[in-house]
Design an enzyme around this catalytic site. Structure first.
Site, PDB file in Angstrom:
ATOM      1  N   ASP A 149      -0.218  -8.046  -7.821  1.00 41.00           N
ATOM      2  CA  ASP A 149       0.447  -8.219  -9.124  1.00 41.00           C
ATOM      3  C   ASP A 149      -0.126  -9.453  -9.822  1.00 41.00           C
ATOM      4  O   ASP A 149      -0.921 -10.193  -9.253  1.00 41.00           O
ATOM      5  CB  ASP A 149       1.969  -8.347  -8.945  1.00 41.00           C
ATOM      6  N   HIS A 460      -3.738  -2.098  -2.943  1.00 40.86           N
ATOM      7  CA  HIS A 460      -2.786  -2.219  -4.053  1.00 40.86           C
ATOM      8  C   HIS A 460      -3.118  -3.534  -4.764  1.00 40.86           C
ATOM      9  O   HIS A 460      -2.598  -4.599  -4.415  1.00 40.86           O
ATOM     10  CB  HIS A 460      -1.359  -2.230  -3.488  1.00 40.86           C
ATOM     11  N   ASP A 506      -4.403   3.536   3.437  1.00 42.14           N
ATOM     12  CA  ASP A 506      -5.367   2.919   2.526  1.00 42.14           C
ATOM     13  C   ASP A 506      -5.273   3.630   1.181  1.00 42.14           C
ATOM     14  O   ASP A 506      -6.182   4.326   0.759  1.00 42.14           O
ATOM     15  CB  ASP A 506      -6.788   2.995   3.106  1.00 42.14           C
ATOM     16  N   GLU A 515      -1.256  -3.937   0.171  1.00 42.55           N
ATOM     17  CA  GLU A 515      -1.449  -4.896  -0.913  1.00 42.55           C
ATOM     18  C   GLU A 515      -2.338  -6.032  -0.377  1.00 42.55           C
ATOM     19  O   GLU A 515      -2.572  -6.126   0.830  1.00 42.55           O
ATOM     20  CB  GLU A 515      -0.105  -5.455  -1.400  1.00 42.55           C
TER      21      GLU A 515
HETATM   22  O1  9MR Z   1       4.753 -11.172   1.349  1.00 49.87           O
HETATM   23  C1  9MR Z   1       6.027 -10.716   0.944  1.00 49.87           C
HETATM   24  C2  9MR Z   1       6.677 -10.034   2.128  1.00 49.87           C
HETATM   25  O2  9MR Z   1       6.929 -10.970   3.143  1.00 49.87           O
HETATM   26  C3  9MR Z   1       7.947  -9.337   1.683  1.00 49.87           C
HETATM   27  O3  9MR Z   1       8.461  -8.580   2.758  1.00 49.87           O
HETATM   28  C4  9MR Z   1       7.637  -8.420   0.497  1.00 49.87           C
HETATM   29  C5  9MR Z   1       8.826  -7.655  -0.017  1.00 49.87           C
HETATM   30  O4  9MR Z   1       9.770  -8.503  -0.552  1.00 49.87           O
HETATM   31  O5  9MR Z   1       7.100  -9.194  -0.562  1.00 49.87           O
HETATM   32  C6  9MR Z   1       5.881  -9.786  -0.237  1.00 49.87           C
HETATM   33  O6  9MR Z   1       5.432 -10.522  -1.312  1.00 49.87           O
HETATM   34  C7  9MR Z   1       5.055  -9.816  -2.477  1.00 49.87           C
HETATM   35  C8  9MR Z   1       5.732 -10.553  -3.634  1.00 49.87           C
HETATM   36  O7  9MR Z   1       7.110 -10.363  -3.555  1.00 49.87           O
HETATM   37  C9  9MR Z   1       5.194 -10.131  -4.982  1.00 49.87           C
HETATM   38  N1  9MR Z   1       3.775 -10.203  -5.033  1.00 49.87           N
HETATM   39  C10 9MR Z   1       3.133  -9.393  -3.994  1.00 49.87           C
HETATM   40  C11 9MR Z   1       3.536  -9.910  -2.647  1.00 49.87           C
HETATM   41  C12 9MR Z   1       2.755  -9.227  -1.524  1.00 49.87           C
HETATM   42  O8  9MR Z   1       3.158  -7.909  -1.296  1.00 49.87           O
END
Ligand code: 9MR
Ligand code: ZN
Length: 541
Positions: A149, A460, A506, A515
């Site tokens: 994001d 992602h 993937d 991601e």
């Molecule tokens: O890294 C984060 C992970 O520990 C959490 O379980 C997840 C869901 O809340 O979110 C991950 O962080 C994301 C963040 O909230 C928004 N940007 C992308 C991050 C990586 O997926």
């Protein structure tokens, strides 16, 4: 699925000439290794593969020892797999992972001479509005996009920058100083140049009273468009204790790391850290950050502040030498705090690095307390590694969102333990995680984009998903298998029976398994730099 995969699993990016070559085999032995001319250079007899719970595979991990530079074939039964040993192998990936952060830069044009085909115009250059009072506007450009994001989050950014800074402190000159980023050649190591891009932005995230805004994002995640097309209003979200604590610690550390290169910048970092600390002292009522109504970007709602405070107190004591910070560090420390943790939520390990490698005896009793607690806790990482058929430092139940962080966190803790004790099992354990990330795993996947014979192709990641270029932006690591906080659509595709270590798609929509994130790249940089420094020591012998 695994039936059709090769039965010999390797680090697909190659091995270093002075570090041990490890492979996993899913077939009976013996394993023979031949060089390019077909000469047998090694034969290894081994016990039949045995069951690995996390992956459901029958597997045997083999240590081939050290091999001279060259191209080789590993053969077992009817299987044959080519692998490479070279002097460049850990460095090319470590360098690419730092350069991967350059590709995450926000607010500046990524010029063709640095970014090649992944060039794009400057993004997110407009003024940000304060979420709590939209009439207040401010220019807060810069920093790295957090992940797939376009949000920018202070706590995760601070941890990422700290991983890079500690890589430079503990393993100087291990990552190359010619990464072809705009600052290359300016006399500052490129790893610190890259970290500074985030620090300059972080300084702008501080409010007048010393607190740090939790993040700078839009109200909702953008669709899959290029960053320069993402023009909706960005907001400075409310301040939080955890982001203020993490920024405070990271900026005090930055003072130490940058003062010999740029004294003014170092002092600005320290001044900001001191103001953040003061705010934390004056605002002791901690509430974990929660997204305001109407906001659905990343929460990072860390519920524990003690570790941030401990880390900040340690770094401030190191920067200023004022006993009050040491007293605070002692107060926040407890033997059951998590000291072998280096991720976005648990930062106690970063405080431990400060105590164990910088403060040492100047921390008095705290030094041995921290060291003993750290060494005790880091043993867990080795135990998990030993129990895994692939030598992976993730327990079966540890395949959560971003399992690569569990793995790399444990690799960091084994690396640090090795630095303190010289216990080679810890070195081997850390190295196995490097190999895991690059292909020695039950999926036969190299998780770093741009590398490996079987590589991640559809992360992602908004730029990779919208730039019309087949190959994703290089040097970014996927979060990896996740069977715990899984999207319904992932469950629909994989079902219940796929084991946790293989719960991975993937596929672009799979943010839950595929991601990328800045703070998943940075611990891998640390581990790569560690291995490079060990390789260099061995070469010098
Ligand atoms: O890294 C984060 C992970 O520990 C959490 O379980 C997840 C869901 O809340 O979110 C991950 O962080 C994301 C963040 O909230 C928004 N940007 C992308 C991050 C990586 O997926
Ligand atoms: Zn941007």
């Amino acid at each position: 699925m695994s039936e059709s995969l090769p039965k010999i699993r390797i680090n697909q990016t190659g091995y270093h000439t002075s570090l041990n070559v490890r492979m996993a085999v899913l077939t009976d032995g013996p394993l023979t290794v031949t060089d390019e001319s077909g000469n047998i250079v090694k034969t290894i007899e081994y016990e039949a593969p045995s069951f690995d719970e996390a992956s459901g595979d029958n597997v045997r991990l083999l240590d081939l020892g050290i091999l001279p530079a060259g191209k080789y074939f590993a053969k077992a039964g009817t299987e044959s797999r080519e692998f490479v040993v070279s002097e460049s192998s850990p460095r090319d990936v470590a360098d690419a992972l730092v350069k991967g952060l350059y590709f995450q830069r926000c607010g500046m044009e990524l010029e063709e001479k640095y970014a090649g085909i992944y060039k794009h115009p400057a993004c997110h250059t407009a003024e940000a509005a304060d979420w709590e009072d939209n009439s207040k506007k401010r220019l807060v450009t810069g920093g790295w996009h957090d992940a797939g994001d376009y949000g920018k989050y202070v706590g995760p950014g601070a941890v990422t920058a700290a991983h890079l800074i500690y890589s430079d402190i503990l393993f100087p000159s291990c990552v190359s100083d010619n990464l072809n980023i705009p600052e290359s050649g300016n006399g500052v190591p490129d790893i610190l140049n890259e970290a500074r891009y985030e620090l300059d932005w972080m300084l702008k995230m501080q409010r007048g009273d010393g607190a740090f805004h939790h993040k700078l994002t839009k109200a909702k995640f953008a669709p899959f468009i290029m960053p320069e097309e993402d023009l909706l209003q960005e907001y400075l979200m409310p301040v939080s204790h955890t982001s203020t604590g993490a920024a405070c610690a990271c900026l005090a550390l930055s003072y130490r790391a940058y003062k010999k290169y740029d004294a003014d910048f170092a002092l600005r970092c320290l001044d900001s850290a001191v103001r953040a600390w003061k705010w934390l002292e004056e605002n002791p009522d901690f509430e974990p950050y929660k997204n305001p109504e109407g906001v659905n970007t990343g929460g990072y709602g860390d519920r524990n502040l003690t570790d941030e405070l401990f880390w900040a107190a340690c770094e401030l004591y190191s920067a200023k030498g004022d006993e009050k910070y040491l007293k605070s560090a002692e107060e926040f420390f407890s033997e059951d705090m998590l000291l072998a943790e280096f991720g976005w939520a648990n930062v106690g390990g970063l405080g431990a690095l400060c105590v164990m490698f910088e403060l040492k005896e100047t921390a008095g009793d705290l030094y041995l307390k921290v060291k003993n607690t750290f060494l005790r806790q880091s043993k867990k990482a080795l135990e998990v590694t030993r129990l895994s058929g692939y030598g992976t430092a993730i327990p079966s139940e540890g395949y959560i969102w971003g399992s690569i962080l569990t793995d790399m966190n444990n690799a960091m803790s084994m690396a640090v333990s090795f630095l303190l004790t010289g216990d080679t099992e810890m070195l081997d354990g850390a190295m196995l995680q490097w190999d895991y990330a690059l292909g020695l795993n039950s999926l036969d996947i190299c998780f770093v984009t741009g590398f490996g014979e079987r590589r991640v192709m559809n992360p992602h990641h908004r730029p990779s998903g919208s730039d019309d270029i087949t190959d994703p932006v290089p040097g970014l690591i996927s979060g990896g298998p996740n069977k715990r906080y899984t999207y319904p659509q992932t469950k629909e595709k994989l079902g219940e029976d796929v084991p946790p270590a293989k719960y991975f798609l993937d596929e672009l929509p799979s943010a839950d398994t595929n991601e990328i994130a800045i703070y998943w790249n940075s611990p891998v940089v640390f581990v790569g730099a560690f291995l490079l420094s060990e390789a260099a020591k061995k070469d010098a012998r």
